[in-house]
Design a protein around this motif. Structure first.
Motif, PDB file in Angstrom:
ATOM      1  N   LYS A 140     -17.159 -13.171 -29.528  1.00 29.75           N
ATOM      2  CA  LYS A 140     -15.618 -13.234 -28.738  1.00 29.75           C
ATOM      3  C   LYS A 140     -15.347 -14.594 -28.751  1.00 29.75           C
ATOM      4  O   LYS A 140     -16.271 -15.275 -28.264  1.00 29.75           O
ATOM      5  N   VAL A 141     -14.325 -14.837 -28.992  1.00 27.77           N
ATOM      6  CA  VAL A 141     -13.862 -16.443 -29.045  1.00 27.77           C
ATOM      7  C   VAL A 141     -12.452 -16.518 -28.217  1.00 27.77           C
ATOM      8  O   VAL A 141     -11.557 -15.710 -28.181  1.00 27.77           O
ATOM      9  N   THR A 201      -9.120 -13.458 -24.955  1.00 26.95           N
ATOM     10  CA  THR A 201     -10.495 -13.683 -25.701  1.00 26.95           C
ATOM     11  C   THR A 201     -10.069 -12.808 -26.893  1.00 26.95           C
ATOM     12  O   THR A 201      -9.610 -11.771 -26.808  1.00 26.95           O
ATOM     13  N   ALA A 202     -10.453 -13.450 -28.140  1.00 20.01           N
ATOM     14  CA  ALA A 202     -10.248 -12.804 -29.342  1.00 20.01           C
ATOM     15  C   ALA A 202     -11.607 -12.067 -29.829  1.00 20.01           C
ATOM     16  O   ALA A 202     -12.601 -12.410 -29.402  1.00 20.01           O
ATOM     17  N   ILE A 203     -11.446 -11.115 -30.814  1.00 21.85           N
ATOM     18  CA  ILE A 203     -12.489 -10.372 -31.505  1.00 21.85           C
ATOM     19  C   ILE A 203     -12.885 -11.177 -32.588  1.00 21.85           C
ATOM     20  O   ILE A 203     -11.741 -11.115 -33.661  1.00 21.85           O
ATOM     21  N   MET A 204     -13.911 -11.644 -33.174  1.00 18.93           N
ATOM     22  CA  MET A 204     -14.255 -12.344 -34.355  1.00 18.93           C
ATOM     23  C   MET A 204     -15.482 -11.506 -35.137  1.00 18.93           C
ATOM     24  O   MET A 204     -16.529 -11.472 -34.449  1.00 18.93           O
ATOM     25  N   VAL A 205     -15.084 -10.981 -36.486  1.00 20.28           N
ATOM     26  CA  VAL A 205     -16.437 -10.478 -37.084  1.00 20.28           C
ATOM     27  C   VAL A 205     -16.427 -11.107 -38.557  1.00 20.28           C
ATOM     28  O   VAL A 205     -15.607 -11.617 -38.832  1.00 20.28           O
ATOM     29  N   THR A 206     -17.722 -11.288 -39.020  1.00 21.06           N
ATOM     30  CA  THR A 206     -17.924 -11.994 -40.084  1.00 21.06           C
ATOM     31  C   THR A 206     -18.829 -11.024 -40.828  1.00 21.06           C
ATOM     32  O   THR A 206     -19.732 -10.037 -40.429  1.00 21.06           O
ATOM     33  N   GLY A 207     -18.793 -10.982 -42.292  1.00 19.53           N
ATOM     34  CA  GLY A 207     -19.722 -10.263 -43.137  1.00 19.53           C
ATOM     35  C   GLY A 207     -19.165 -10.393 -44.529  1.00 19.53           C
ATOM     36  O   GLY A 207     -18.700 -11.370 -44.963  1.00 19.53           O
ATOM     37  N   GLU A 208     -19.525  -9.372 -45.357  1.00 17.56           N
ATOM     38  CA  GLU A 208     -19.091  -9.383 -46.727  1.00 17.56           C
ATOM     39  C   GLU A 208     -18.480  -7.967 -47.077  1.00 17.56           C
ATOM     40  O   GLU A 208     -18.690  -6.906 -46.325  1.00 17.56           O
ATOM     41  N   GLN A 209     -17.537  -8.101 -48.030  1.00 19.26           N
ATOM     42  CA  GLN A 209     -16.766  -6.761 -48.594  1.00 19.26           C
ATOM     43  C   GLN A 209     -16.511  -6.643 -50.134  1.00 19.26           C
ATOM     44  O   GLN A 209     -16.096  -7.928 -50.632  1.00 19.26           O
ATOM     45  N   SER A 211     -14.192 -13.296 -42.982  1.00 16.74           N
ATOM     46  CA  SER A 211     -14.223 -13.524 -41.556  1.00 16.74           C
ATOM     47  C   SER A 211     -12.855 -13.058 -40.794  1.00 16.74           C
ATOM     48  O   SER A 211     -11.710 -13.229 -41.493  1.00 16.74           O
ATOM     49  N   LEU A 212     -12.819 -12.112 -39.946  1.00 20.69           N
ATOM     50  CA  LEU A 212     -11.665 -11.565 -39.286  1.00 20.69           C
ATOM     51  C   LEU A 212     -11.646 -11.954 -37.692  1.00 20.69           C
ATOM     52  O   LEU A 212     -12.671 -11.746 -37.255  1.00 20.69           O
ATOM     53  N   LEU A 213     -10.606 -12.414 -37.376  1.00 21.22           N
ATOM     54  CA  LEU A 213     -10.249 -12.604 -36.042  1.00 21.22           C
ATOM     55  C   LEU A 213      -8.882 -11.800 -35.474  1.00 21.22           C
ATOM     56  O   LEU A 213      -7.859 -12.048 -36.177  1.00 21.22           O
ATOM     57  N   LEU A 214      -9.213 -11.239 -34.495  1.00 18.58           N
ATOM     58  CA  LEU A 214      -7.907 -10.466 -34.006  1.00 18.58           C
ATOM     59  C   LEU A 214      -7.859 -10.885 -32.382  1.00 18.58           C
ATOM     60  O   LEU A 214      -8.532 -11.030 -31.517  1.00 18.58           O
ATOM     61  N   ALA A 215      -6.530 -11.401 -32.074  1.00 23.85           N
ATOM     62  CA  ALA A 215      -6.087 -12.037 -30.787  1.00 23.85           C
ATOM     63  C   ALA A 215      -4.803 -11.662 -30.552  1.00 23.85           C
ATOM     64  O   ALA A 215      -4.142 -10.840 -31.395  1.00 23.85           O
ATOM     65  N   ALA A 216      -4.471 -11.556 -29.317  1.00 23.92           N
ATOM     66  CA  ALA A 216      -3.146 -11.495 -28.952  1.00 23.92           C
ATOM     67  C   ALA A 216      -2.661 -11.967 -27.427  1.00 23.92           C
ATOM     68  O   ALA A 216      -3.388 -12.540 -26.797  1.00 23.92           O
ATOM     69  N   VAL A 270     -15.129 -22.629 -42.655  1.00 26.78           N
ATOM     70  CA  VAL A 270     -13.896 -21.634 -42.500  1.00 26.78           C
ATOM     71  C   VAL A 270     -14.022 -20.834 -41.140  1.00 26.78           C
ATOM     72  O   VAL A 270     -13.121 -20.726 -40.368  1.00 26.78           O
ATOM     73  N   GLU A 271     -15.308 -20.537 -40.897  1.00 26.65           N
ATOM     74  CA  GLU A 271     -15.616 -19.881 -39.371  1.00 26.65           C
ATOM     75  C   GLU A 271     -15.357 -20.791 -38.210  1.00 26.65           C
ATOM     76  O   GLU A 271     -14.665 -20.325 -37.361  1.00 26.65           O
ATOM     77  N   GLN A 272     -15.667 -21.993 -38.442  1.00 32.04           N
ATOM     78  CA  GLN A 272     -15.148 -22.963 -37.371  1.00 32.04           C
ATOM     79  C   GLN A 272     -13.695 -23.327 -37.292  1.00 32.04           C
ATOM     80  O   GLN A 272     -13.356 -23.217 -36.315  1.00 32.04           O
ATOM     81  N   ALA A 273     -13.112 -23.214 -38.180  1.00 33.21           N
ATOM     82  CA  ALA A 273     -11.712 -23.321 -38.282  1.00 33.21           C
ATOM     83  C   ALA A 273     -11.017 -22.063 -37.517  1.00 33.21           C
ATOM     84  O   ALA A 273     -10.064 -22.326 -36.707  1.00 33.21           O
ATOM     85  N   MET A 274     -11.471 -20.934 -37.792  1.00 33.66           N
ATOM     86  CA  MET A 274     -10.871 -19.788 -37.057  1.00 33.66           C
ATOM     87  C   MET A 274     -11.335 -19.697 -35.628  1.00 33.66           C
ATOM     88  O   MET A 274     -10.517 -18.845 -34.994  1.00 33.66           O
ATOM     89  N   ARG A 275     -12.172 -20.239 -35.386  1.00 36.39           N
ATOM     90  CA  ARG A 275     -12.366 -20.597 -33.760  1.00 36.39           C
ATOM     91  C   ARG A 275     -11.477 -21.605 -33.072  1.00 36.39           C
ATOM     92  O   ARG A 275     -11.521 -21.634 -31.837  1.00 36.39           O
ATOM     93  N   THR A 276     -10.802 -22.165 -33.841  1.00 32.18           N
ATOM     94  CA  THR A 276      -9.730 -23.107 -33.306  1.00 32.18           C
ATOM     95  C   THR A 276      -8.274 -22.336 -33.444  1.00 32.18           C
ATOM     96  O   THR A 276      -7.262 -23.166 -32.954  1.00 32.18           O
ATOM     97  N   VAL A 277      -8.068 -21.390 -33.694  1.00 27.46           N
ATOM     98  CA  VAL A 277      -6.721 -20.538 -33.616  1.00 27.46           C
ATOM     99  C   VAL A 277      -6.111 -20.581 -32.321  1.00 27.46           C
ATOM    100  O   VAL A 277      -6.688 -20.825 -31.245  1.00 27.46           O
ATOM    101  N   ALA A 278      -4.691 -21.056 -32.549  1.00 29.40           N
ATOM    102  CA  ALA A 278      -3.731 -21.296 -31.330  1.00 29.40           C
ATOM    103  C   ALA A 278      -2.712 -20.572 -31.493  1.00 29.40           C
ATOM    104  O   ALA A 278      -2.134 -20.483 -32.648  1.00 29.40           O
TER     105      ALA A 278
END
Length: 310
Positions: A90-91, A97-105, A115-120, A144-152
């Motif tokens: 959770k970010v 608070t946003a949902i963030m998941v990481t993995g491979e596909q 990495s996927l981040l969902l916020a609203a 990349v993951e650190q950058a996604m934690r700075t979403v504004a």
């Protein structure tokens, strides 16, 4: 001393990342502090490393899109999509608070790192997608993951501001009304009072520019047919006309087909025109009900003729 030095360097790096200001791509309400190796992407809302192909895409959607997207990010739903989950977190984003998941596909036979981040907030749902190629270094993945934690988020932009940020211009709208932009490279227009068009109640026009090498001349008709048939909002398409031509110093290809609207099952007429540039192409798709095409197509021709890359 070495462990102490490394700890100090980590603290300095974290402080610098915290102090950096988020970068908002043109026309986007979503921004973030991009990794050092990424720059704003051409023709897309996001950031990209041109050498490696790694990137971060920012997508704005209506606020009511959040519940269904959140449901698609559960462990079970991700597994069904072939997403191998590595972490879930959770970010904090703004006051929420946003949902963030990481993995491979696996995509196209390649196991991509994602990495996927969902916020609203009250006016928007934001989906942020980070992707790196196989074999990426751990520090690149971490960046990349650190950058996604700075979403504004920033305050809503006017439609005119979003249109101005598009990579193409339309000199003559011929009475069609812009409704919204999409992904930083697309514009939806309509001819009627409603912003949400259901059951093909009024003509719809979508203009989008894609970047990358266009097909060679011998492959353009096949490419155009594939583009038309891939539209998720029509089915049972039957081609009526296909032609290539040269106009205004550019190569074009036009298709006209009869089809059915997926949602309502009603008959529609679809017209697709693609303008090919050396390193991109601009695609325009128009959908009308049978009988509306004849009066609408001359105006659409005016729009097509006035579209140009910036």
């Amino acid at each position: 001393m070495k462990p102490v030095l490394l700890s100090l360097l980590s603290l300095v790096a974290a402080s610098l990342a915290w102090a950096a200001q988020p970068v908002f791509p043109p026309g986007s309400r979503i921004g973030l502090v991009p990794p050092a190796h990424m720059a704003p992407a051409r023709g897309l809302t996001g950031f990209r490393n041109a050498e490696t192909g790694a990137g971060i895409l920012l997508v704005e959607m209506p606020p009511d899109a959040f519940p269904s997207l959140a449901a698609s990010l559960t462990d079970q739903a991700l597994k069904a999509q072939g997403f191998a989950l590595r972490s879930r977190d959770k970010v904090p984003v703004g006051s929420g608070t946003a949902i963030m998941v990481t993995g491979e596909q696996v995509e196209g036979g390649r196991r991509m790192i994602k990495s996927l981040l969902l916020a609203a907030d009250s006016s928007m749902t934001a989906l942020v997608m980070g992707q790196l190629p196989p074999g990426s270094k751990p520090e690149e993945i971490a960046a990349v993951e650190q950058a996604m934690r700075t979403v504004a988020f920033r305050p809503p932009l006017t439609l005119d501001e979003k249109i101005e940020a598009l990579p193409f211009s339309i000199g003559d709208r011929a009475g069609f009304r812009p409704v919204r932009t999409m992904a930083g490279n697309s514009l939806l227009l309509t001819d009627g009072p409603s912003d949400v068009v259901q059951d093909v109640a009024q003509p719809i026009l979508i203009v989008a520019e894609s970047f990358g090498p266009p097909p060679v001349a011998a492959q353009r008709e096949t490419f155009a047919r594939g583009g038309l048939l891939s539209n998720s909002f029509i089915k049972d398409a039957v081609l009526e006309r296909s032609q290539g031509y040269r106009q205004g110093g550019a190569e074009w290809h036009e298709l006209v087909a009869k089809a059915r609207d997926v949602r309502s099952g009603k008959d529609v007429v679809v017209m697709q025109t693609i303008r090919f540039e050396p390193d991109s192409y601009i695609r325009r798709v128009e959908i009308v009900r049978p009988g509306e095409g004849d009066p609408a197509f001359p105006r659409l021709r005016r729009i097509v003729d006035s579209i140009a890359p910036k």
